[in-house]
Enzyme design. Structure first.
Site: not given
Length: 296
Positions: A117-118, A120, A135, A197, A234-236, A278
């Site tokens: 989901q990162n 970076d 994402h 463009c 590491g995800s809520s 982690l």
């Protein structure tokens, strides 16, 4: 639905607790073909804060929404000014021990796929070139009109030529790559248009309020279907964007394990949950399962 598991690595099905809090997840990975779903908590040890942890940026920062970005020149100016400064911190960030351990487990076959989901790019920087960036990635920009994609580094040079060196306020970079700036710097910022463009450029990321492209979502569902289990790192799981894959795995009867500092919205689906830093936890797992050298 799995029984709610305690946050110490014990099994959730009434089995005797493991002596080692990570032993349950080690056992899961030992069976190989485990898909990984990672979140912002995996990158905090690289100096990039998360959104919702104890010091998460949502406690003090409202991210740009897609609707705000496309609706007004003012919104786009605010985004690009702040992001122009914040991008330097993102570009300097390096993979941490957690990213390297995930790549070691992927090379050894214990991890079959990585969905992040990162935005970076740190999984790619660690060698996981086929990680699915749910994402998108901050190192790319896309034209909203002609859909041409180009390098963020290239855009950074153009923005620097237009605006010079903006003063770094020392504010901590946010997960979406921006920082707080004085309003006078934002007001005077000049935006660079698409070179092909002349239309609006947007970072090639999914903003809040924007939908993940359906083919990418389906690719992630397929990777979960092909895996034997799902490991969340590491995800809520607060937003449905990631939670849907946890629910999908649980409905299919696949074991779900979660390593996260704090409770998550997906805890009720987890067979095993561990609350540990982690980097250290994943390095330990990789060393046990791969012999150690490849995890460093």
């Amino acid at each position: 639905m799995p029984t709610r598991a305690p946050l110490d690595g014990t099994a959730a099905d009434g089995a005797a607790p493991h002596a080692d809090a990570l032993a349950a997840i080690e056992d899961l990975l030992a069976g190989r073909d485990v898909a990984v779903l990672s979140g912002a908590g995996l990158s905090t040890e690289s100096g990039i804060p998360d959104y919702r942890g104890a010091t998460g940026s949502l406690r003090r920062h409202t991210p740009m929404t897609y609707q705000e970005f496309v609706a007004s020149e003012e919104g786009r100016r605010r985004y690009w000014a702040r992001s122009h400064v914040g991008w330097r911190a993102i570009a300097r960030a390096e993979p941490n021990a957690g990213h390297r351990a995930v790549e070691a487990l992927r090379r050894s076959g214990h991890v079959s796929a990585v969905i992040t989901q990162n935005v970076d790019g740190l999984h790619r920087a660690a060698g996981t070139l086929d990680a699915v960036e749910l994402h998108g990635g901050l190192d790319r920009v896309i034209c909203l009109e002609c859909r041409r994609t180009s390098s963020r580094a290239e855009l950074d040079l153009r923005l620097h030529a237009l605006n010079g060196a903006l003063r770094d306020t020392g504010a901590r970079v946010n997960p979406d790559g921006d920082v707080e700036l004085p309003q006078e710097l934002v007001d005077g910022f000049r935006i660079a248009p698409c070179e092909a463009c002349g239309a609006v450029l947007k970072p090639d990321v999914v903003f809040f309020g924007e939908s993940v492209p359906k083919p990418r979502v389906q690719q992630c569902y397929d990777l979960v279907d092909e895996a034997r289990a799902l490991l969340v790192l590491g995800s809520s799981l607060t937003v449905m964007s990631g939670l849907r894959f946890v629910r999908h795995a649980a409905r299919a009867g696949k074991p779900v394990a979660i390593v996260n500092q704090g409770a998550t919205r997906g805890d009720e689906y987890a067979a095993v949950r561990v609350a540990r830093p982690l980097g250290a936890a994943l390095t330990s797992l990789a060393e046990r399962l791969t012999g150690g050298a490849s995890a460093r």
